[in-house]
Motif scaffolding. Structure first.
Motif, short mmCIF file in Angstrom:
data_model
loop_
_atom_site.label_atom_id
_atom_site.label_comp_id
_atom_site.label_asym_id
_atom_site.label_seq_id
_atom_site.Cartn_x
_atom_site.Cartn_y
_atom_site.Cartn_z
N GLY A 232 0.83 -1.19 0.00
CA GLY A 232 0.00 0.00 0.00
C GLY A 232 0.87 1.25 0.00
O GLY A 232 2.10 1.17 -0.11
N THR A 233 0.25 2.38 0.14
CA THR A 233 0.97 3.65 0.05
C THR A 233 1.52 4.07 1.41
O THR A 233 1.12 3.56 2.47
CB THR A 233 0.04 4.75 -0.47
OG1 THR A 233 -1.00 4.96 0.51
CG2 THR A 233 -0.57 4.37 -1.80
N CYS A 234 2.39 5.05 1.37
CA CYS A 234 2.95 5.62 2.60
C CYS A 234 1.84 6.23 3.46
O CYS A 234 1.84 6.09 4.70
CB CYS A 234 3.99 6.68 2.25
SG CYS A 234 4.80 7.44 3.67
N THR A 235 0.88 6.89 2.82
CA THR A 235 -0.23 7.51 3.55
C THR A 235 -1.01 6.47 4.34
O THR A 235 -1.48 6.73 5.46
CB THR A 235 -1.16 8.24 2.57
OG1 THR A 235 -0.42 9.26 1.90
CG2 THR A 235 -2.35 8.85 3.29
N ALA B 62 2.24 4.19 13.44
CA ALA B 62 2.07 5.06 14.62
C ALA B 62 1.28 4.37 15.72
O ALA B 62 1.54 4.58 16.92
CB ALA B 62 1.38 6.35 14.22
N SER B 63 0.34 3.52 15.32
CA SER B 63 -0.48 2.84 16.32
C SER B 63 0.14 1.53 16.81
O SER B 63 -0.03 1.16 17.97
CB SER B 63 -1.88 2.58 15.76
OG SER B 63 -1.84 1.67 14.68
N ARG B 64 0.86 0.83 15.93
CA ARG B 64 1.35 -0.50 16.27
C ARG B 64 2.81 -0.53 16.70
O ARG B 64 3.21 -1.38 17.49
CB ARG B 64 1.13 -1.45 15.08
CG ARG B 64 -0.32 -1.60 14.65
CD ARG B 64 -1.17 -2.30 15.73
NE ARG B 64 -0.73 -3.66 15.96
CZ ARG B 64 -1.14 -4.73 15.27
NH1 ARG B 64 -2.05 -4.55 14.31
NH2 ARG B 64 -0.72 -5.93 15.55
N GLY C 116 9.55 4.99 14.93
CA GLY C 116 9.65 6.37 14.46
C GLY C 116 9.53 6.56 12.97
O GLY C 116 10.15 7.46 12.39
N VAL C 117 8.74 5.74 12.31
CA VAL C 117 8.59 5.86 10.85
C VAL C 117 7.83 7.14 10.51
O VAL C 117 6.77 7.42 11.06
CB VAL C 117 7.85 4.64 10.28
CG1 VAL C 117 7.65 4.80 8.76
CG2 VAL C 117 8.61 3.35 10.57
N ASN C 118 8.40 7.92 9.60
CA ASN C 118 7.69 9.10 9.08
C ASN C 118 7.81 9.12 7.56
O ASN C 118 8.43 8.23 6.96
CB ASN C 118 8.20 10.39 9.72
CG ASN C 118 9.67 10.65 9.42
OD1 ASN C 118 10.10 10.57 8.28
ND2 ASN C 118 10.46 10.96 10.46
N ARG C 119 7.23 10.12 6.94
CA ARG C 119 7.15 10.14 5.48
C ARG C 119 8.53 10.13 4.81
O ARG C 119 8.68 9.59 3.70
CB ARG C 119 6.34 11.36 5.01
CG ARG C 119 5.96 11.33 3.54
CD ARG C 119 4.89 12.35 3.21
NE ARG C 119 3.61 12.03 3.81
CZ ARG C 119 2.73 11.19 3.26
NH1 ARG C 119 3.00 10.59 2.12
NH2 ARG C 119 1.57 10.96 3.86
N THR C 120 9.54 10.66 5.47
CA THR C 120 10.88 10.68 4.86
C THR C 120 11.46 9.28 4.73
O THR C 120 12.41 9.08 3.96
CB THR C 120 11.84 11.55 5.68
OG1 THR C 120 12.07 10.95 6.96
CG2 THR C 120 11.30 12.96 5.85
#
Length: 531
Positions: A310-313, A320-322, A327-331
């Protein structure tokens, strides 16, 4: 006719170079009272139906380059290695049938090579002195995709990169769940199960095989309908080269979205790698099946590598929930097609899709490999000991850990030969590499064996399980008892239950039905359980 006769005569002349083989010397010394095998008859038998240009005798000009073309582990390029008398490079099924028939008629055993990634080199070299030839399938690598039916036929000599490329060319939203490395040969990989970044979504490669074409020990071509379900069950995960030569495989292809997301996040020990790894163990097998995050641990680092369908979005709120601690973010997101993820993960961000068609492995090193399965998380203290005491030792290598759960864990243990299903948290692959022959191998091999011994309390027991595609002769080897000409079931059970648990008996009974004389034999082939 004259041209054919000349070619056949030339091939027979090449035989004279083969008699200096270390294998032959060993056979003559061990069996001085036995009649010598007529190798001329074997080669003559082959050339009746196989073009001479597809046969390579030891000592012929091209023999060395053909032999070494797909050897991935440089340990087995040594002059001490017992190599085949002949290499047969078939281009059609009939050539394989001829090789089997001639081998049986003239007492020359056959080993089979598809990609050469086998960790102990059993597809092209031997620890025993028996003379043998190899059938090298590298010229049989056709891939045929039916996008509408979502199926494929792929030859055993094809590599994973060729299969993946063919699938993506037919449809950007179809995929197949197999290994990460594009240069792995189809035949060996599927024979032992085969898994990669889609294992949690779609299971093993062998779970998704729906038909095969096999040349059996009598030289007959079998398919699922003719071979029966026991035989079909055995070839899909029972280990390569025990039940015949699988020529091609029919596969169910799987749907994937147009975009997938790859993350690669290195974390150092001083950045909390041990805490993250400790949590990952129990968490990763519970993720939704669209998400796979494996870990590569070595030195003072742990790399968390993930594939999300799936997509990053879509991925960010899930992480963030699991697993917010990562610390995964869009970058960190790399969006691409599924086939691009194959190139990206194995070859790096600058690789393009056509790079997965390169049949030459990027790894040129000596190596030793072992494996384990984990059903209870290791404590934080154990991970601290591993990083402090083991990753700092001379020759230290790497642990690659693949989380299970979801689809790979759904089948019952006996549904396929691959038994590592319900309750497994993750698989460990231990790897140590070194460069240069001789003394440099001492520290790496000592490290991996000692580390494996240290890990015993923390992994599966009774038996301590291992993955058959990560071949490890340290677990045991076959023996042929005095007066017998088949591999010992008792000796085989020592290593066989590590790979197959209770399925080993069914594999051995099936072997007795389809190859009772144990023609297809190597150091860890399934022995026949004869009545």
């Amino acid at each position: 006719m004259a041209t054919s006769t000349t070619s056949r005569s030339l091939a027979l002349v090449l035989l004279s170079f083969a008699v200096s083989s270390c294998c032959l010397v060993a056979v003559d010394a061990a069996n001085a009272k036995k009649p010598k095998l007529s190798k001329n008859d074997f080669l003559s038998c082959l050339t009746t139906d196989i073009p001479a240009r597809q046969l390579y005798a030891k000592g012929s000009p091209a023999y060395s380059s053909v032999l070494t073309s797909t050897i991935r582990n440089l340990r087995y390029l040594s002059s001490k290695t017992c190599n085949p008398l002949y290499i047969v490079t078939p281009t059609e099924v009939k050539h394989i049938q001829v090789a089997v028939a001639c081998g049986r008629r003239h007492n020359v055993r056959i080993r089979v090579r598809s990609g050469g990634h086998d960790y102990e080199g059993l597809s092209y070299r031997s620890d025993s002195p028996d003379p043998f030839a190899i059938v090298d399938l590298s010229k049989m690598r056709n891939v045929t995709i039916d996008g509408k039916l979502r199926t494929a036929w792929v030859d055993s000599g094809a590599q994973l990169g060729e299969l993946y490329y063919g699938i993506a060319k037919a449809s950007p939203t179809l995929a197949f769940p197999a290994g990460v490395c594009p240069t792995i040969g189809i035949g060996g990989h599927f024979s032992g199960g085969g898994f990669g970044m889609l294992l949690r979504k779609f299971g093993l490669a062998s779970d998704n095989v729906i038909d095969v074409k096999v040349v059996d020990a009598n030289g007959k071509v079998q398919d699922r309908k003719s071979m029966g379900e026991d035989y079909f069950w055995a070839v899909r995960g029972g280990g390569g080269e025990s039940f015949g030569i699988v020529v091609s495989w029919k596969l169910n292809l799987m749907p994937v979205p147009p975009k997938v997301t790859v993350i690669q996040m290195p974390k150092m020990v001083n950045e909390g790698a041990i805490d993250l790894l400790t949590k990952w163990q129990a968490l990763a097998p519970t993720f939704p099946d669209d998400l796979m995050i494996r870990v590569m641990a070595q030195a003072q680092k742990a790399v968390f590598e993930g594939l999300y369908l799936g997509t990053c979005t879509e991925l960010l709120p899930l992480m963030a929930s699991r697993f917010p601690e990562l610390g995964v973010n869009r970058t960190h997101c790399n969006e691409m097609s599924w086939v691009q993820s194959i190139a990206f993960i194995h070859l790096g961000k600058n690789a393009n899709v056509k790079d997965i068609l390169n049949r030459t492995s990027s790894i040129r090193a000596f190596g030793k490999y072992k494996s384990d399965y984990v059903t209870q998380p290791l404590s934080k203290g154990t991970w601290e000991t591993i990083y402090r005491d083991w990753f700092s030792k001379p020759g230290s290598g790497i642990m690659i850990m693949d989380p299970y759960g979801a689809t790979i864990s759904a089948p019952g243990e006996a549904d396929t030969p691959f038994p590592h299903r319900k309750g497994v948290l993750y698989n460990i692959q231990y790897i140590t590499f070194w460069f240069g022959d001789g003394a440099p191998s001492v520290a790496p091999i000592k490290w991996i064996r000692d580390f494996y011994a240290f890990m015993e309390p923390y992994v599966t027991k009774n038996p301590r399980q291992a993955y058959v595609n990560y071949r490890d002769l340290d677990l045991g080897v076959n023996a042929v008892e005095a007066g017998a000409n088949v591999s010992s079931y008792k000796a085989g059970k020592v290593w066989g239950e590590r790979y197959f648990k209770g399925n080993f008996d069914r594999l051995a009974r099936t072997k007795a039905k389809v190859d009772p004389t144990d023609f297809f034999r190597n150091e860890q082939s399934i022995p026949p359980l004869l009545a």
